[in-house]
Design a protein around this motif. Sequence first.
Motif, PDB file in Angstrom:
ATOM      1  N   THR A 164     -20.083 -42.801 -37.036  1.00  0.00           N
ATOM      2  CA  THR A 164     -19.731 -43.806 -36.024  1.00  0.00           C
ATOM      3  C   THR A 164     -19.483 -43.094 -34.698  1.00  0.00           C
ATOM      4  O   THR A 164     -18.767 -42.101 -34.652  1.00  0.00           O
ATOM      5  CB  THR A 164     -18.471 -44.588 -36.461  1.00  0.00           C
ATOM      6  N   PRO A 165     -20.060 -43.596 -33.609  1.00  0.00           N
ATOM      7  CA  PRO A 165     -19.939 -42.904 -32.320  1.00  0.00           C
ATOM      8  C   PRO A 165     -18.508 -42.815 -31.795  1.00  0.00           C
ATOM      9  O   PRO A 165     -17.694 -43.713 -32.013  1.00  0.00           O
ATOM     10  CB  PRO A 165     -20.788 -43.754 -31.370  1.00  0.00           C
ATOM     11  N   TYR A 166     -18.261 -41.719 -31.074  1.00  0.00           N
ATOM     12  CA  TYR A 166     -17.011 -41.510 -30.355  1.00  0.00           C
ATOM     13  C   TYR A 166     -17.139 -42.109 -28.957  1.00  0.00           C
ATOM     14  O   TYR A 166     -18.123 -41.884 -28.263  1.00  0.00           O
ATOM     15  CB  TYR A 166     -16.719 -40.011 -30.211  1.00  0.00           C
ATOM     16  N   VAL A 167     -16.126 -42.857 -28.557  1.00  0.00           N
ATOM     17  CA  VAL A 167     -16.006 -43.343 -27.182  1.00  0.00           C
ATOM     18  C   VAL A 167     -14.543 -43.190 -26.792  1.00  0.00           C
ATOM     19  O   VAL A 167     -13.657 -43.713 -27.480  1.00  0.00           O
ATOM     20  CB  VAL A 167     -16.440 -44.819 -27.050  1.00  0.00           C
ATOM     21  N   LYS A 199     -16.928 -50.390 -34.408  1.00  0.00           N
ATOM     22  CA  LYS A 199     -18.220 -50.059 -33.780  1.00  0.00           C
ATOM     23  C   LYS A 199     -18.202 -48.677 -33.152  1.00  0.00           C
ATOM     24  O   LYS A 199     -19.191 -47.949 -33.190  1.00  0.00           O
ATOM     25  CB  LYS A 199     -18.582 -51.093 -32.724  1.00  0.00           C
ATOM     26  N   VAL A 200     -17.084 -48.316 -32.522  1.00  0.00           N
ATOM     27  CA  VAL A 200     -16.868 -47.002 -31.918  1.00  0.00           C
ATOM     28  C   VAL A 200     -15.397 -46.639 -32.124  1.00  0.00           C
ATOM     29  O   VAL A 200     -14.560 -47.528 -32.293  1.00  0.00           O
ATOM     30  CB  VAL A 200     -17.206 -46.980 -30.405  1.00  0.00           C
ATOM     31  N   PHE A 201     -15.112 -45.350 -32.117  1.00  0.00           N
ATOM     32  CA  PHE A 201     -13.731 -44.869 -32.259  1.00  0.00           C
ATOM     33  C   PHE A 201     -13.480 -43.732 -31.286  1.00  0.00           C
ATOM     34  O   PHE A 201     -14.409 -43.010 -30.922  1.00  0.00           O
ATOM     35  CB  PHE A 201     -13.498 -44.282 -33.660  1.00  0.00           C
ATOM     36  N   ASP A 202     -12.209 -43.555 -30.907  1.00  0.00           N
ATOM     37  CA  ASP A 202     -11.759 -42.256 -30.447  1.00  0.00           C
ATOM     38  C   ASP A 202     -10.842 -41.746 -31.549  1.00  0.00           C
ATOM     39  O   ASP A 202     -10.649 -42.431 -32.565  1.00  0.00           O
ATOM     40  CB  ASP A 202     -11.131 -42.295 -29.048  1.00  0.00           C
ATOM     41  N   ARG A 245     -14.689 -36.016 -28.631  1.00  0.00           N
ATOM     42  CA  ARG A 245     -15.640 -35.641 -27.589  1.00  0.00           C
ATOM     43  C   ARG A 245     -16.866 -36.547 -27.523  1.00  0.00           C
ATOM     44  O   ARG A 245     -17.496 -36.832 -28.527  1.00  0.00           O
ATOM     45  CB  ARG A 245     -16.082 -34.193 -27.769  1.00  0.00           C
ATOM     46  N   GLU A 246     -17.191 -36.961 -26.302  1.00  0.00           N
ATOM     47  CA  GLU A 246     -18.387 -37.778 -26.070  1.00  0.00           C
ATOM     48  C   GLU A 246     -19.607 -37.090 -26.680  1.00  0.00           C
ATOM     49  O   GLU A 246     -19.737 -35.864 -26.612  1.00  0.00           O
ATOM     50  CB  GLU A 246     -18.622 -37.982 -24.565  1.00  0.00           C
ATOM     51  N   GLY A 247     -20.479 -37.869 -27.274  1.00  0.00           N
ATOM     52  CA  GLY A 247     -21.676 -37.331 -27.893  1.00  0.00           C
ATOM     53  C   GLY A 247     -21.479 -36.957 -29.353  1.00  0.00           C
ATOM     54  O   GLY A 247     -22.437 -36.679 -30.056  1.00  0.00           O
ATOM     55  N   LYS A 248     -20.231 -36.929 -29.807  1.00  0.00           N
ATOM     56  CA  LYS A 248     -19.936 -36.625 -31.215  1.00  0.00           C
ATOM     57  C   LYS A 248     -19.698 -37.936 -31.960  1.00  0.00           C
ATOM     58  O   LYS A 248     -19.648 -39.007 -31.371  1.00  0.00           O
ATOM     59  CB  LYS A 248     -18.701 -35.731 -31.323  1.00  0.00           C
TER      60      LYS A 248
END
Length: 130
Positions: free
Chosen positions: A16-19, A28-31, A105-108
């Motif tokens: 799942t994308p990092y934002v 949908k996205v996580f930090d 980190r963005e992109g991870k």
Amino acid sequence: MLANQIILTGLKYLGTPYVFDAPPHQTKVFDCSSFTQYIFGVYGISLPRNSRQQYTMGIPIPFNKIRKGDLLFFTTKTRKDRQLPSKIGHVGVFLGSGHMLHTYREGKKVMVSELNSYWKLAFAGAKRVI
């Protein structure tokens, strides 16, 4: 064991994308902290929204006593000279066997990482909230 259930839930979100500053309570996205907040929240363990706030929860655990499901906290280059909890810049979940589940980190994306020398140098504390 509750820790295993939390970890299995977290593993469902591998990739799942990092934002940064991802909205809470969605998948949908996580930090890093929205991820821990979500996977612990599924099991009724309420965590605050950011990693510094999460650091104020639970029981402090020395590194040599961490176990599956413990929250691992890390500092960053820009926060390392601050006092706790403001030096905290990242949180992950200990999986056992020297690995953690986290996202950063963005992109991870949500991933499993080894607690290598990079992470050990950045380690700022662990907490048990289960």
